[in-house]
Write an enzyme that holds these catalytic residues in place. Structure first.
Site, PDB file in Angstrom:
ATOM      1  N   HIS A 151      56.874  46.129  70.422  1.00  0.00           N
ATOM      2  CA  HIS A 151      56.243  45.754  71.701  1.00  0.00           C
ATOM      3  C   HIS A 151      56.963  46.388  72.889  1.00  0.00           C
ATOM      4  O   HIS A 151      57.045  45.806  73.977  1.00  0.00           O
ATOM      5  CB  HIS A 151      56.201  44.230  71.864  1.00  0.00           C
ATOM      6  CG  HIS A 151      55.374  43.532  70.841  1.00  0.00           C
ATOM      7  ND1 HIS A 151      54.004  43.403  70.940  1.00  0.00           N
ATOM      8  CD2 HIS A 151      55.717  42.944  69.664  1.00  0.00           C
ATOM      9  CE1 HIS A 151      53.543  42.758  69.882  1.00  0.00           C
ATOM     10  NE2 HIS A 151      54.562  42.479  69.094  1.00  0.00           N
TER      11      HIS A 151
ATOM     12  N   ASN B  61      48.894  38.192  69.485  1.00  0.00           N
ATOM     13  CA  ASN B  61      48.384  39.558  69.420  1.00  0.00           C
ATOM     14  C   ASN B  61      46.897  39.568  69.742  1.00  0.00           C
ATOM     15  O   ASN B  61      46.291  38.510  69.968  1.00  0.00           O
ATOM     16  CB  ASN B  61      48.601  40.160  68.022  1.00  0.00           C
ATOM     17  CG  ASN B  61      50.043  40.553  67.755  1.00  0.00           C
ATOM     18  OD1 ASN B  61      50.769  40.923  68.664  1.00  0.00           O
ATOM     19  ND2 ASN B  61      50.446  40.478  66.500  1.00  0.00           N
TER      20      ASN B  61
END
Length: 485
Positions: free
Chosen positions: A54, A127
């Site tokens: 990320h 997500n």
């Protein structure tokens, strides 16, 4: 109006910001030039270790507004009243690529929300997919290693990617999702967000429910084809960041509607899927979506580094009425996320403006460490219990206790009646239109055909055959056609 004076970090005025001090005209520079040394030293330290996953992210501030009564399921204060608004920060991200990667790539997207509630910060770290590739956190480092740059070649290797998936049949569901039409969102505004994991809600009477979060985009889901994404990534690697910034700056505030699926805790043991398996979904016909509220983004950060790069989320940041479930992947993340931030940002990262609570005051006995600014008052004690009116425990658990039994050891998750690795992947394939299936097959074959080992290809093809015979046949034919060219 007089100009503001440029100063050093200690506040002294800077006389000359154009020329370094030297030993005479054209001479060597002087070690005593405090301004030069301070600027260079700070510049050398402007970057911190990037997130292992990320790393590439964008973010914005906004609010969450409750639209429906859910007090029968949770006593979380920020969800207690219809119409109540809570400030939040949302960070979007790609998962596998580095900070310098492009936005328009085929990769899951992070969807991490920090609610600044009156009972403390609540972090919901999810997500844009409702499932993931693996079900046990002990495999997470291996999975990420297989997807990131190879230590020898310095690039992402199809051999590594597909070799891991060949040995991880549970990934078939997420691979089907990722290689399908939603694998490359057109923007962060045009994708859904999911809590992905199973969490627990507890109501005021102590009744426990397991919950899954679904943030449905109000802009509509829009995605890119592989060809469109390649063109956009080449022209503007910052496409998603640019879109988010420009939309909010011109007053087009993106929003999502939050729905939840709620399972009474007593249902979990006999449900046909393991409800705590991150590679599985709960079909909506079993547990329909229930609306909760609306999330709106309406303010962009003033400084991307300070507020996006230094934003720190931990799934272990719960508030009363919300807690964890036995989801193994979630259990691993309860430790791993906070530990990553202590490494990247330091033990006092929670004092940074983007991470500090905004609707309540922190009261604890944590002190000192790098960049400490939390003295918490003159002569305040740093131990508990004490006789000086320091903060004390409430005795009230945030969520209901989880029942446990059996022996310690390494155990596979308990099997439920439909707990195979392929059923839901096949269900997802069969939900697709003929056109969607064709694009899915082409995307999978394009990557799998690059793998150098036939046995790795055959293992992956077996997974698609097991999910659906047509699915497997079409992928196999497409791979063989590409390898014969």
């Amino acid at each position: 109006m007089s100009k503001r004076v440029l100063t050093t970090e200690s506040g002294a005025p800077v006389a000359d910001n154009q020329n370094s001090a030297s030993a005479g005209i054209g001479g060597p520079l002087l070690l005593q030039d405090q301004h030069l040394l301070e600027k260079l030293a700070r510049f050398n330290r402007e970057r911190i270790p990037e997130r292992v996953v990320h790393a590439r992210g964008s973010g914005a501030y906004g609010y969450f507004e409750v639209t429906d009564d859910v007090t029968g399921f949770t006593h979380a204060d920020f969800l207690s009243t219809v119409g109540k608004r809570t400030e939040l920060f949302l960070r979007f991200s790609t998962v596998a690529d580095s900070l310098g990667g492009a936005d328009a790539v085929r990769d899951p997207r992070g969807f991490a929300v920090k609610f600044y509630t009156e009972q403390g910060n609540y972090d919901l770290v999810g997500n844009n997919t409702p499932v993931f590739f693996i079900k046990d956190p002990v495999k997470f480092p291996d999975f990420i290693h297989s997807q990131k740059r190879d230590p020898f070649t310095g690039r992402q290797e199809p051999d590594n990617v597909w070799d891991f998936w060949a040995h991880s049949p549970e990934a078939t569901h997420q691979v089907t999702w990722l290689m399908g039409d939603r694998g490359i969102p057109a923007s962060y505004r045009h994708m859904n967000g999911y809590g992905s994991h199973t969490y627990q809600w507890t109501n005021a009477e102590g009744e426990a429910f397991f919950v899954k979060y679904h943030f449905k985009t109000n802009q509509g889901v829009r995605s890119l084809s592989s060809e469109q994404a390649a063109e956009i990534a080449g022209k503007n690697p910052n496409s998603h960041q640019t879109d988010l910034l420009q939309a909010i700056e011109r007053g087009v505030n993106p929003s999502w509607t939050l729905h939840v699926q709620l399972m009474p805790a007593a249902d979990a043991a006999e449900y046909r899927f393991n409800p705590f398996d991150l590679t599985k979904v709960w079909p909506h016909r079993d547990y329909p979506l229930q609306r909760v509220g609306r999330l709106v983004l309406d303010r962009t950060p003033d400084n991307v580094f300070a507020e996006v790069e230094q934003a720190a989320f931990s799934p272990n940041n719960f508030v009363p009425g919300i807690g964890p479930s036995p989801d193994k992947m979630l259990q691993g993340r309860l430790f791993a996320y906070a530990d990553a931030h202590r490494y990247r940002l330091g033990v006092n990262h929670t004092l940074l403006a983007v991470n500090a609570p905004k609707a309540t005051t922190v009261r604890n006995y944590g002190r000192d460490g790098l960049m400490a600014s939390n003295s918490q008052g003159r002569a305040a004690k740093n131990y508990e219990p004490n006789s000086y009116d320091g903060p004390t425990e409430t005795g009230r658990a945030l969520s209901a206790p989880l029942a446990v039994n059996g022996y310690t050891g390494t155990h596979e998750a308990p099997q439920h009646t439909k707990d195979d690795d392929f059923y839901q992947a096949g269900e997802l394939y069969r939900l697709m239109s003929p056109e969607e299936r064709s694009r899915l097959v082409a995307n999978i074959a394009g990557g799998l055909a690059q793998v150098s080992r036939d046995d790795v290809i055959e293992k992956n093809l077996a997974h698609f055959h097991a999910a659906d015979p047509e699915y497997g046949r079409r992928v196999e034919e497409a791979v063989h056609a590409l390898r014969e060219d």
